[in-house]
Design a protein around this motif. Structure first.
Motif, PDB file in Angstrom:
ATOM      1  N   GLY A   1       0.749  -1.128   0.141  1.00 27.81           N
ATOM      2  CA  GLY A   1      -0.059  -0.052  -0.134  1.00 27.81           C
ATOM      3  C   GLY A   1       0.801   1.156  -0.241  1.00 27.81           C
ATOM      4  N   GLY A   2       0.315   2.244   0.644  1.00 26.03           N
ATOM      5  CA  GLY A   2       1.243   3.456   0.835  1.00 26.03           C
ATOM      6  C   GLY A   2       2.605   3.306   1.331  1.00 26.03           C
ATOM      7  N   ALA A   3       3.644   3.917   0.586  1.00 21.16           N
ATOM      8  CA  ALA A   3       4.832   3.770   0.737  1.00 21.16           C
ATOM      9  C   ALA A   3       5.968   4.815   0.943  1.00 21.16           C
ATOM     10  CB  ALA A   3       5.503   2.573  -0.217  1.00 21.16           C
ATOM     11  N   TYR A   4       5.479   5.756   0.108  1.00 14.07           N
ATOM     12  CA  TYR A   4       6.488   6.875  -0.192  1.00 14.07           C
ATOM     13  C   TYR A   4       6.374   8.015   0.637  1.00 14.07           C
ATOM     14  CZ  TYR A   4       7.329   4.034  -4.137  1.00 14.07           C
ATOM     15  OH  TYR A   4       7.452   2.824  -4.971  1.00 14.07           O
ATOM     16  N   VAL A   5       7.391   8.641   0.888  1.00 12.98           N
ATOM     17  CA  VAL A   5       7.203   9.733   1.516  1.00 12.98           C
ATOM     18  C   VAL A   5       8.457  10.941   1.040  1.00 12.98           C
ATOM     19  CG1 VAL A   5       6.599   8.822   3.859  1.00 12.98           C
ATOM     20  CG2 VAL A   5       9.036   8.978   3.188  1.00 12.98           C
ATOM     21  N   GLY A   6       8.448  12.153   1.293  1.00 10.38           N
ATOM     22  CA  GLY A   6       9.391  12.966   0.797  1.00 10.38           C
ATOM     23  C   GLY A   6       9.246  14.194   1.240  1.00 10.38           C
ATOM     24  N   PRO A   7      10.122  15.299   0.796  1.00 11.45           N
ATOM     25  CA  PRO A   7      10.219  16.632   1.410  1.00 11.45           C
ATOM     26  C   PRO A   7       8.966  17.272   1.434  1.00 11.45           C
ATOM     27  CG  PRO A   7      11.956  16.327  -0.435  1.00 11.45           C
ATOM     28  CD  PRO A   7      10.949  15.213  -0.404  1.00 11.45           C
ATOM     29  N   THR A   8       8.696  18.271   2.403  1.00  8.99           N
ATOM     30  CA  THR A   8       7.407  18.911   2.923  1.00  8.99           C
ATOM     31  C   THR A   8       6.391  17.912   3.484  1.00  8.99           C
ATOM     32  OG1 THR A   8       6.092  18.819   0.765  1.00  8.99           O
ATOM     33  CG2 THR A   8       7.728  20.425   1.190  1.00  8.99           C
TER      34      THR A   8
ATOM     35  N   THR B   1      13.015  12.501  -6.858  1.00  8.79           N
ATOM     36  CA  THR B   1      13.954  13.354  -6.039  1.00  8.79           C
ATOM     37  C   THR B   1      13.193  14.792  -5.914  1.00  8.79           C
ATOM     38  OG1 THR B   1      15.705  12.229  -7.262  1.00  8.79           O
ATOM     39  CG2 THR B   1      16.110  14.492  -6.043  1.00  8.79           C
ATOM     40  N   ASN B   2      13.124  15.306  -4.517  1.00 14.33           N
ATOM     41  CA  ASN B   2      12.755  16.287  -4.008  1.00 14.33           C
ATOM     42  C   ASN B   2      11.212  16.331  -4.295  1.00 14.33           C
ATOM     43  OD1 ASN B   2      13.113  19.067  -2.800  1.00 14.33           O
ATOM     44  ND2 ASN B   2      13.056  20.145  -4.790  1.00 14.33           N
ATOM     45  N   GLY B   3      10.458  15.269  -4.384  1.00 17.70           N
ATOM     46  CA  GLY B   3       9.264  15.082  -4.447  1.00 17.70           C
ATOM     47  C   GLY B   3       8.348  14.120  -3.610  1.00 17.70           C
ATOM     48  N   GLY B   4       7.370  13.875  -3.890  1.00 19.70           N
ATOM     49  CA  GLY B   4       6.389  12.956  -3.187  1.00 19.70           C
ATOM     50  C   GLY B   4       6.922  11.408  -3.053  1.00 19.70           C
ATOM     51  N   GLN B   5       7.637  11.036  -3.856  1.00 19.13           N
ATOM     52  CA  GLN B   5       8.220   9.672  -3.993  1.00 19.13           C
ATOM     53  C   GLN B   5       9.617   9.591  -3.581  1.00 19.13           C
ATOM     54  OE1 GLN B   5       4.493  10.346  -5.030  1.00 19.13           O
ATOM     55  NE2 GLN B   5       6.014  11.111  -6.922  1.00 19.13           N
ATOM     56  N   GLU B   6      10.258  10.580  -3.107  1.00 19.03           N
ATOM     57  CA  GLU B   6      11.712  10.338  -2.966  1.00 19.03           C
ATOM     58  C   GLU B   6      12.392   9.273  -2.114  1.00 19.03           C
ATOM     59  OE1 GLU B   6      14.480  14.186  -2.135  1.00 19.03           O
ATOM     60  OE2 GLU B   6      14.504  13.076  -0.247  1.00 19.03           O
ATOM     61  N   ARG B   7      11.534   8.996  -1.070  1.00 17.13           N
ATOM     62  CA  ARG B   7      11.872   7.950  -0.044  1.00 17.13           C
ATOM     63  C   ARG B   7      10.894   6.983   0.243  1.00 17.13           C
ATOM     64  NH1 ARG B   7      16.107  10.104   3.433  1.00 17.13           N
ATOM     65  NH2 ARG B   7      17.121  12.321   2.155  1.00 17.13           N
ATOM     66  N   LYS B   8      11.450   5.969   0.954  1.00 20.00           N
ATOM     67  CA  LYS B   8      10.785   4.602   1.523  1.00 20.00           C
ATOM     68  C   LYS B   8      11.139   4.324   3.025  1.00 20.00           C
ATOM     69  CE  LYS B   8       9.057   1.382  -0.672  1.00 20.00           C
ATOM     70  NZ  LYS B   8       9.025  -0.006  -1.527  1.00 20.00           N
TER      71      LYS B   8
END
Length: 474
Positions: A10-17, A155-162
């Motif tokens: 399911g939900g997996a991604y986090v990013g800046p802001t 990068t620098n967006g909603g899918q930058e990290r897990k």
């Protein structure tokens, strides 16, 4: 997962802001890692792969480039007019809520390439079709996620990290803090507010008593609950009018990350009606183990492929990966995982609800409106990153503070609280060039050249007439 250690279905991604979910996960002892985007991304169109290194693919055709640039610039400019906490009050709310995103795209885009990419942009971000969603709602959705570049970027967006170890740990660790008061496999079927306390009944007829309730499930699912007294008129109508999106999340695992050897990062934007997948991201573990590519089957394609077998979907996915990556290895996965969110009865779909035309202006104001002692949370009610885990955290904390205010423990001004920026995951400004800000649209360009041609022709005719003695002084 016995095959691949763990997998985010399911939900997996986090990013800046996305500062609230980053703060909460840090409090719970979780770490993030960047989704790989070191190598080149791929834009696949008309059977050909175009590598690029940017948030969005570049276009070499000058008219398409003008059309693309005007599309993103206009969507962002329109979004700036819309208040994140009350989109129904925007100056053009009534006008924009009467049209679909397809109608808006057709108005803005002159080229087929731009129109098709705009369709893909809607599919990817809200798992629905442009003809299904209100222009006002979609413009608001993109705006409250930081704009077209922030929402779409890795990068620098909603899918930058897990999250290392998977995002499911957030719920698991919260549950361990709360202990036995968490009741799993206990769907609520009745909420009774006719007495001094609220009585909640579950499917197996357990009952619980409380002073207040927070409902954090998607609005359409609240229709499965029986209420005493009944829901207010507008909320009862609202929950029948906002459907969930359609998506199947697919992870294909390989013996090695062969795409990186070809200088591809694993991110693919696939614009091909026959392809089941429209967007992919590298899904290797942070140490590079368990090489995988994650892809989304979205909207109309999810509905088209939902009745195929899991094996048939895997085969179609591998075939398109082989074409896009130009690699025989893509046809030989060692494992496959998928989650068909269309069949999940306790979400109804994914990622979030979408608003068809006319709904935001007529029903938006009741989205967070309490009903007696029931308060409403869920990512759909957020004003920042609605549709993401960040939105869910903002909404839950806001609803909790609404109850604290009702109990007299905090002031009304403390209900909505800004979140300090994350120091661990800094946000960098989205920059645009002078030309991106000032280039004309295709109509503007044609108008300019039209007037230039007219004035040049008029001057030439005047010179010709003068030389022939056709012009006389009075």
């Amino acid at each position: 997962n016995t095959h691949v250690k763990y997998v985010d279905l399911g939900g997996a991604y986090v990013g800046p802001t996305q500062n609230r979910i980053l703060r909460l996960s840090k409090e719970l002892g979780l770490e993030t890692y960047k989704v790989n985007e070191v190598e080149r991304l791929i834009y696949y169109r008309k059977g050909k792969s175009y590598p690029f290194k940017a948030p969005l693919p570049s276009m070499w055709n000058p008219f398409v480039y003008l059309d693309y640039n005007n599309l993103w610039r206009t969507l962002d400019d329109m979004g700036k007019e819309i208040p994140a906490d009350a989109p129904w009050t925007a100056p053009h709310a009534e006008e924009w809520d009467k049209i679909t995103m397809k109608e808006l795209i057709d108005r803005l885009c002159w080229t087929t390439v731009a129109r098709r990419f705009a369709t893909l942009f809607v599919n990817i971000n809200v798992t629905s079709e442009p003809h299904e969603v209100s222009a006002l709602w979609f413009l608001w959705y993109v705006k409250q996620c930081g704009g077209t570049t922030r929402i779409f970027s890795t990068t620098n967006g909603g899918q930058e990290r897990k999250f290392v170890g998977g995002s499911g740990q957030i719920c698991e660790r919260l549950m361990s803090h709360l202990g036995d008061c968490v009741k799993l496999k206990s769907p609520v079927i009745r909420i009774d507010q006719t007495q001094d306390i609220v009585i909640v009944e579950t499917l197996d007829h357990e009952t619980f008593k409380a002073k207040y309730i927070i409902s954090a499930i998607p609005p359409p699912l609240t229709a499965k609950i029986h209420y005493q007294p009944p829901l207010p008129n507008l909320r009862n109508q609202f929950i029948q009018r906002v459907p969930m999106g359609c998506v199947i999340k697919c992870m294909v695992y390989y013996r090695e990350n062969f795409w990186r050897k070809k200088d591809y990062c694993g991110s693919m934007i696939i614009q091909d009606e026959e392809s089941p997948i429209e967007l992919t991201l590298d899904d290797c573990k942070p140490d590079g183990s368990y090489p995988a590519i994650m892809g989304f089957i979205l909207a109309r394609k999810a509905r088209r492929l939902v009745n195929l077998t899991k094996e048939a979907r895997k085969q179609k996915i591998c075939e398109i990966y082989a074409k896009v990556l130009d690699s025989e290895e893509a046809l030989h996965p060692i494992h496959y995982e998928e989650k068909n969110w269309c069949e999940e009865q306790y979400s109804g779909g994914c990622y979030t609800v979408y608003f068809p035309p006319g709904i935001m202006t007529q029903y938006g104001k009741i989205l967070r409106q309490p009903f007696q002692r029931i308060y409403f949370a869920g990512t759909e009610t957020a004003t920042q990153w609605s549709g993401y885990m960040e939105g869910a955290v903002q909404a839950g904390e806001r609803a909790a503070r609404e109850i604290l205010h009702e109990m007299g423990k905090i002031s009304k001004s403390e209900i909505w609280q800004p979140e300090p920026p994350s120091l661990d995951v800094p946000a960098f400004p989205i920059k645009t060039t002078f030309w991106e800000r000032n280039m004309p649209s295709i109509p503007g360009c044609l108008k300019f050249f039209g007037w230039s041609t007219f004035l040049t022709s008029a001057a030439a005719m005047g010179l010709f007439a003068y030389q022939k003695g056709l012009l006389r002084k009075n």
